[in-house]
Design a protein around this motif. Structure first.
Motif, PDB file in Angstrom:
ATOM      1  N   SER A 150       7.976  -1.545   3.624  1.00 18.45           N
ATOM      2  CA  SER A 150       7.326  -1.623   2.326  1.00 18.45           C
ATOM      3  C   SER A 150       8.321  -1.692   1.170  1.00 18.45           C
ATOM      4  CB  SER A 150       6.395  -0.421   2.131  1.00 18.45           C
ATOM      5  OG  SER A 150       7.110   0.789   2.233  1.00 18.45           O
TER       6      SER A 150
ATOM      7  N   THR B 264      -3.519  -1.921  -0.890  1.00 15.08           N
ATOM      8  CA  THR B 264      -3.443  -3.386  -0.788  1.00 15.08           C
ATOM      9  C   THR B 264      -3.095  -3.867   0.610  1.00 15.08           C
ATOM     10  OG1 THR B 264      -1.089  -3.417  -1.378  1.00 15.08           O
ATOM     11  CG2 THR B 264      -2.690  -3.482  -3.194  1.00 15.08           C
TER      12      THR B 264
ATOM     13  N   ARG C   5       0.508   0.272  -1.937  1.00 15.75           N
ATOM     14  CA  ARG C   5       0.456  -0.625  -0.774  1.00 15.75           C
ATOM     15  C   ARG C   5      -0.489  -0.104   0.302  1.00 15.75           C
ATOM     16  NH1 ARG C   5       6.886  -1.411  -1.350  1.00 15.75           N
ATOM     17  NH2 ARG C   5       6.824  -3.107  -2.866  1.00 15.75           N
TER      18      ARG C   5
ATOM     19  N   GLU D 227      -0.131  -4.254   1.573  1.00 16.42           N
ATOM     20  CA  GLU D 227       1.079  -5.047   1.428  1.00 16.42           C
ATOM     21  C   GLU D 227       2.269  -4.381   2.107  1.00 16.42           C
ATOM     22  OE1 GLU D 227       4.123  -6.627  -2.076  1.00 16.42           O
ATOM     23  OE2 GLU D 227       2.440  -5.314  -2.554  1.00 16.42           O
ATOM     24  N   ARG D 228       2.947  -5.131   2.942  1.00 16.97           N
ATOM     25  CA  ARG D 228       4.240  -4.703   3.509  1.00 16.97           C
ATOM     26  C   ARG D 228       5.112  -5.945   3.520  1.00 16.97           C
ATOM     27  NH1 ARG D 228       3.701  -1.120   8.795  1.00 16.97           N
ATOM     28  NH2 ARG D 228       5.745  -0.410   8.090  1.00 16.97           N
TER      29      ARG D 228
ATOM     30  N   TYR E 136       4.926   2.294  -3.849  1.00 14.27           N
ATOM     31  CA  TYR E 136       4.766   2.365  -2.394  1.00 14.27           C
ATOM     32  C   TYR E 136       3.350   2.806  -2.036  1.00 14.27           C
ATOM     33  CZ  TYR E 136       9.872   2.613  -2.754  1.00 14.27           C
ATOM     34  OH  TYR E 136      11.183   2.389  -3.065  1.00 14.27           O
TER      35      TYR E 136
END
Length: 310
Positions: free
Chosen positions: A128, A113, A110, A115-116, A107
């Motif tokens: 996430s 990054t 992220r 990212e989700r 997690y």
């Protein structure tokens, strides 16, 4: 047979037991022969079905021998114990931050990054982790897959069911190390501890007043906003707090839920019962700082002080 002598002919992974190979092969075939007789969900392995069924029953057989917290799977207990030891074996290769669980590292990464990956197809909210999305979706569907086998109440999350069951069992696993009082929920213990520490972490951004609980702050803010979201469906009167509406409704219903255990008199409010009981005990907690006279009620002290002030 020697160790690791059972080989998967698809991916060539080796196993020491034939039964483990048979379970592994189901990954390739997609077969899921183990079916939950409660919700119908299917699984490739019998152990996976066993763990899944605990989401319905609320069973948590793995208990931490340090704090008493229980878990439905042994892996979660192992990860939890790292909280007590302080061990953080998982390291972020970008910023160097360490974590006690690999999932927490995942997690965290992220953040770097951006990212989700998990999006709600109903409202568009992004999460996430897939589990958070699954729980969120129940706010739209109203799905409550976790049932209490005692009273039949249903819940959207397994931990809600676990907490609810303590109503029936009377279990209070969270203990105050200052006064020894016990609680059924960790949050209740956290709030209670503030009565000892005096901690008030919630601040009103209008007047600066502080509160020990966030719901106290929410109610307080309505003094500034004038908001009164609770509506009496009998007379239409509005109230800032739910408890205020509950007390008001007793005017209409005549309900008097508080009973004196000495004489049996019933009253509508707990504060009325407290004052009434002083007629039996003779308690007079309100003290005049001018002449020393004592009173059983604050109103009596206020009226008395007028004698001194004129």
């Amino acid at each position: 047979m020697t160790e690791n002598s059972y080989n998967c002919d698809v991916c060539h992974k080796s196993f020491s037991q034939k039964s483990n190979l048979k379970t592994h092969v189901l990954i390739h075939t997609g077969e899921k022969p183990f079916r939950c007789d409660i919700c119908g969900k299917s699984f490739a392995g019998g152990s996976n079905l066993t763990k899944h069924k605990r989401t319905h029953t609320g069973e948590k057989p793995y208990q931490c021998d340090i704090c008493g917290k229980s878990f439905s799977v042994n892996h979660n207990l192992t990860s939890h114990k790292l909280i007590h030891t302080g061990e953080k074996p998982y390291h972020c290769d970008i910023c160097g931050k360490s974590f006690s669980q690999n999932s927490l590292l995942t997690y965290h990464k992220r953040i770097h990054t951006g990212e989700r990956a998990h999006r709600c197809d109903i409202c568009g909210k992004i999460f996430s982790e897939s589990g958070a999305l699954t729980r969120h979706k129940r706010t739209h569907t109203g799905d409550k897959p976790y049932d209490c086998d005692i009273c039949g109440s249903a819940f959207s999350q397994s931990d809600f069911l676990t907490r609810h069951k303590r109503i029936h069992t009377g279990e209070k696993p969270y203990h105050c190390d200052i006064c020894g009082k016990s609680f059924s929920e960790s949050g209740a213990l956290t709030r209670h501890n503030r009565t000892h520490t005096g901690d008030k972490p919630y601040h009103c951004d209008v007047c600066g007043r502080t509160f020990s609980q966030i719901d106290f702050l929410v109610r307080h803010r309505r003094i500034h906003t004038g908001e009164k979201p609770y509506h009496c469906d009998i007379c239409g009167k509005l109230f800032a707090g739910c408890s205020d509406l509950t007390r008001h409704k007793r005017i209409h219903t005549g309900d008097k839920p508080y009973h004196c255990d000495i004489c049996g008199k019933a009253v509508a409010r707990s504060s009325d019962l407290t004052r009434h009981k002083r007629t039996h005990t003779g308690e007079r907690p309100y003290h005049c700082d001018i002449c020393g006279k004592y009173f059983s009620q604050a109103g009596g002290l206020s009226r008395h002080k007028c004698i001194h002030t004129g």
